[in-house]
Scaffold this motif. Sequence first.
Motif, PDB file in Angstrom:
ATOM      1  N   LEU A  16     -53.270   5.946 -12.911  1.00  0.00           N
ATOM      2  CA  LEU A  16     -51.819   6.033 -12.864  1.00  0.00           C
ATOM      3  C   LEU A  16     -51.255   4.650 -12.571  1.00  0.00           C
ATOM      4  N   LEU A  17     -50.148   4.337 -13.176  1.00  0.00           N
ATOM      5  CA  LEU A  17     -49.424   3.118 -12.869  1.00  0.00           C
ATOM      6  C   LEU A  17     -48.140   3.547 -12.180  1.00  0.00           C
ATOM      7  N   VAL A  18     -47.928   3.056 -10.956  1.00  0.00           N
ATOM      8  CA  VAL A  18     -46.767   3.467 -10.178  1.00  0.00           C
ATOM      9  C   VAL A  18     -45.971   2.242  -9.731  1.00  0.00           C
ATOM     10  N   LYS A  72     -54.749   0.655  -2.866  1.00  0.00           N
ATOM     11  CA  LYS A  72     -54.018   0.256  -4.065  1.00  0.00           C
ATOM     12  C   LYS A  72     -54.546  -1.043  -4.653  1.00  0.00           C
ATOM     13  N   ALA A  73     -54.355  -1.173  -5.954  1.00  0.00           N
ATOM     14  CA  ALA A  73     -54.619  -2.415  -6.673  1.00  0.00           C
ATOM     15  C   ALA A  73     -53.315  -2.809  -7.356  1.00  0.00           C
ATOM     16  N   GLU A  74     -52.824  -4.006  -7.082  1.00  0.00           N
ATOM     17  CA  GLU A  74     -51.548  -4.434  -7.630  1.00  0.00           C
ATOM     18  C   GLU A  74     -51.749  -5.180  -8.941  1.00  0.00           C
ATOM     19  N   VAL A  75     -50.767  -5.034  -9.839  1.00  0.00           N
ATOM     20  CA  VAL A  75     -50.810  -5.715 -11.127  1.00  0.00           C
ATOM     21  C   VAL A  75     -49.380  -6.134 -11.485  1.00  0.00           C
ATOM     22  N   ASP A  76     -49.250  -7.289 -12.126  1.00  0.00           N
ATOM     23  CA  ASP A  76     -47.956  -7.803 -12.561  1.00  0.00           C
ATOM     24  C   ASP A  76     -47.876  -7.665 -14.075  1.00  0.00           C
ATOM     25  N   LEU A  77     -46.870  -6.953 -14.563  1.00  0.00           N
ATOM     26  CA  LEU A  77     -46.654  -6.784 -15.998  1.00  0.00           C
ATOM     27  C   LEU A  77     -45.244  -7.238 -16.339  1.00  0.00           C
ATOM     28  N   ASN A  81     -43.922  -5.931 -10.563  1.00  0.00           N
ATOM     29  CA  ASN A  81     -45.122  -5.542  -9.831  1.00  0.00           C
ATOM     30  C   ASN A  81     -45.322  -4.031  -9.879  1.00  0.00           C
ATOM     31  N   TYR A  82     -46.531  -3.624 -10.196  1.00  0.00           N
ATOM     32  CA  TYR A  82     -46.919  -2.220 -10.243  1.00  0.00           C
ATOM     33  C   TYR A  82     -48.176  -2.036  -9.402  1.00  0.00           C
ATOM     34  N   ILE A  83     -48.509  -0.777  -9.139  1.00  0.00           N
ATOM     35  CA  ILE A  83     -49.723  -0.427  -8.419  1.00  0.00           C
ATOM     36  C   ILE A  83     -50.549   0.483  -9.323  1.00  0.00           C
ATOM     37  N   LEU A  84     -51.835   0.180  -9.435  1.00  0.00           N
ATOM     38  CA  LEU A  84     -52.752   0.971 -10.239  1.00  0.00           C
ATOM     39  C   LEU A  84     -53.589   1.846  -9.312  1.00  0.00           C
ATOM     40  N   LEU A  85     -53.573   3.159  -9.539  1.00  0.00           N
ATOM     41  CA  LEU A  85     -54.281   4.120  -8.694  1.00  0.00           C
ATOM     42  C   LEU A  85     -55.093   5.073  -9.555  1.00  0.00           C
ATOM     43  N   ARG A  86     -56.062   5.728  -8.937  1.00  0.00           N
ATOM     44  CA  ARG A  86     -56.747   6.854  -9.564  1.00  0.00           C
ATOM     45  C   ARG A  86     -56.007   8.120  -9.146  1.00  0.00           C
TER      46      ARG A  86
END
Length: 107
Positions: A16-18, A72-77, A81-86
Amino acid sequence: MDTVSGLPIQLLHDRLLVREDPDSERRSSGGIVIPATASVGHRLHWAEAVGVGPLVNAVQTGDRVLFDPAEKAEVDLNGTNYILLRERDIHAVAAKRVDDGETGLYL
């Protein structure tokens, strides 16, 4: 680009991207902001699901989800800024899909 969500990526499997709620800061009942450094216990955070992978079952795009910020794992798109989760890292879903007058519980 993922044509369903409009994101520049396609999420795989149970990911999921949140986007974390900007109003996630703690406030007292009187409206006073409580700083994160005053936190005593472990606190979960709310976020909005902006993209879901094909194997995600319980969450849809637009749902508010409760998650542990330590997982959480953060990612910049594109500068956001978003958070990538299972999906298994999600503790609860506050879905807007429940109609008025219904409990949203399945027995």
